[in-house]
Design an enzyme around this catalytic site. Structure first.
Site, PDB file in Angstrom:
ATOM      1  N   SER A   1       0.789  -1.218   0.000  1.00 21.90           N
ATOM      2  CA  SER A   1       0.000   0.000   0.000  1.00 21.90           C
ATOM      3  C   SER A   1       0.832   1.283   0.000  1.00 21.90           C
ATOM      4  O   SER A   1       0.308   2.373  -0.202  1.00 21.90           O
ATOM      5  CB  SER A   1      -0.920   0.004   1.228  1.00 21.90           C
TER       6      SER A   1
ATOM      7  N   SER B   1       3.758  -4.131   2.425  1.00 15.29           N
ATOM      8  CA  SER B   1       3.506  -2.775   1.939  1.00 15.29           C
ATOM      9  C   SER B   1       4.723  -1.868   1.874  1.00 15.29           C
ATOM     10  O   SER B   1       4.627  -0.754   1.359  1.00 15.29           O
ATOM     11  CB  SER B   1       2.425  -2.101   2.800  1.00 15.29           C
TER      12      SER B   1
END
Length: 465
Positions: free
Chosen positions: A149, A173
């Site tokens: 992310s 992430s």
């Protein structure tokens, strides 16, 4: 350079503004730029940079090391007075009441936070896209994902927007965007870097704490190491923070590296095998001893991660998230759940107990092999929205392609990523895993690879002039 008074902050500010403008249109990585404000702060602090450089000792080094260093914080992290909507339109009016520990530590060391980078909704996808600010592009190629992310962080630092970017990692992430964008990172051991979100309306559940970590992304491994030192300073708001030393005893003799044997059900692309072999050769030439071996139960470790994170999210967060998120989010999250077992209370307790056994097995493994060389993904980097294609495609990505990334989170181990080479003009990185609180060993190995492979971002910049 600034600390040693070889260069003033003024040229650095001009360089920053110019590259920021050129790169942002190419990537859409930055969501809210504080570059002008940061440059004004830099100008006010020019004299401080010289004064700081005259200090001595480890604490002074930390104080001075980030002077005039342009840094970016990800949207999920809180920066006082700045929006903290985490990719969710319903949160667009949220304003952070205080700096997170990472931002506080960076500022305390003299870093200039120049803006916030884009994330997917709730930072819960491996692809960076959201209804508020749209898709973040990969500066190498808009047809491949920048990851997630922390995709905005990885894309920005690769393109030259800032020197250090911040991200966090509960399933890859930090490491996945580093791979996709051809930059370096370290997912530290759980508890190494303090974490706290002053905008959160409730405390995070326990396993989310134990599997997640804050960390830096940068173009150079040396900058990752520097930022790790700065970010790791104590903060009383995180009860899980651990005051562990940043370096441990050096293993005797040549360090043995385990080149992780890839499970037979993972269809490995030849370009990935070649990159792993190239990284192993770089390590061998740097004095390491590399042997291909089986690592402890990577399939079982990944399944434990998947079961724990999915069930904890379903119980604690799912209903609230689904009310305010997009159809793309629903598709991606639905796909992530397809490989998870539904756990009742007893099965949940068994999963957390299995986690302890996995950690023990890996710790014993590190007694013989202090460093593990593993893939980040076994396939070429996918398209920018591949996790919205189908549930099967999401399962294929997380289980079939990036298994070695997400598995490490449930173990709480440090994992560095360093770019090795380009294939068809796209970066390929590898992962270096070490024992608990031995980030130094992972980064040493990453630096040895970087010394021979070079800094890939420099090649990217040649195409951006």
């Amino acid at each position: 350079m600034v600390r040693g008074r070889h260069r003033s902050r003024d040229p650095q500010r001009r360089d920053l503004r110019g590259r920021d403008r050129r790169s942002a249109s190419r990537t859409d990585a930055r969501r809210q730029s504080a570059a002008e404000r940061g440059c004004r702060r830099s100008q006010r602090g020019s004299a401080e940079g010289c004064a700081c450089g005259r200090q001595t000792g480890p604490r002074a080094a930390r104080s001075a090391c980030c002077t005039a260093c342009p840094s970016r914080s990800r949207r999920m992290s809180t920066t006082e007075g700045r929006p903290n909507f985490n990719g969710v339109p319903a949160n667009k009016d949220f304003v952070a009441p205080s700096d997170s520990p990472v931002v506080h530590n960076l500022k305390k060391a003299g870093a200039i936070v120049i803006g916030l980078t884009n994330t997917p909704e709730f930072s819960f996808r491996g692809f960076t896209d959201n209804p508020l600010h749209g898709l973040t592009l990969n500066p190498w190629d808009p047809n491949i994902t920048c990851g997630g992310s922390s995709g905005g962080a990885g894309s920005a630092v690769a393109a030259g927007i800032g020197t250090i970017a911040h991200g966090n990692d509960i399933g890859g992430s930090l490491r996945w965007p580093a791979h996709c964008n051809g930059v370096a990172t370290i997912k530290p051991t759980q508890g190494r870097i303090p974490a706290f979100n002053g905008s959160a309306t409730a405390e995070r559940p326990m396993l989310a704490h134990l599997m997640s970590a804050q960390g830096p992304l940068a173009r150079h491994v040396g900058d990752v190491r520097l930022a790790l030192d700065v970010m790791s300073q104590a903060d009383p708001r995180d009860p899980w923070w651990v005051p562990a030393p940043l370096a441990g005893p050096r293993p005797k003799g040549p360090i043995k590296v385990a080149l992780a044997r890839i499970p037979e059900d993972m269809d490995v692309d030849p370009s990935v095998r070649a990159a792993l072999r190239q990284a192993a050769d770089h390590l061998e030439r740097s004095g390491y001893r590399v042997t291909e071996v089986d690592v402890p139960d990577i399939d079982g470790v990944w399944q434990t991660w998947c079961d724990i994170i999915t069930n904890e999210t379903v119980v604690m967060q799912e209903a609230g998230m689904l009310k305010v998120t997009s159809e793309d989010f629903h598709k991606a999250w639905g796909g992530m759940k397809t490989k998870a077992n539904v756990l009742d209370l007893k099965a949940w307790m068994q999963a957390t107990a299995a986690r302890n056994g996995h950690i023990r097995a890996w710790q014993l493994f590190f007694e013989e092999y202090p460093v593990v060389l593993a893939p980040t993904t076994v396939k070429p980097t996918p398209g920018p929205r591949d996790d919205t294609v189908s549930a099967d495609r999401v399962k294929e990505i997380f289980w079939g392609e990036i298994r070695f990334i997400s598995a490490i989170n449930v173990l709480g181990l440090p994992g560095a990523v360093v770019p090795v080479t380009l294939h068809d003009g796209k970066p390929i990185g590898v992962q270096l895993i070490a024992g608990r609180y031995r980030e130094d060993l992972a980064l040493d190995a990453a630096a040895a690879i970087e010394k021979r492979a070079g800094v890939l971002a420099h090649r990217l910049w040649e195409t951006m002039e």
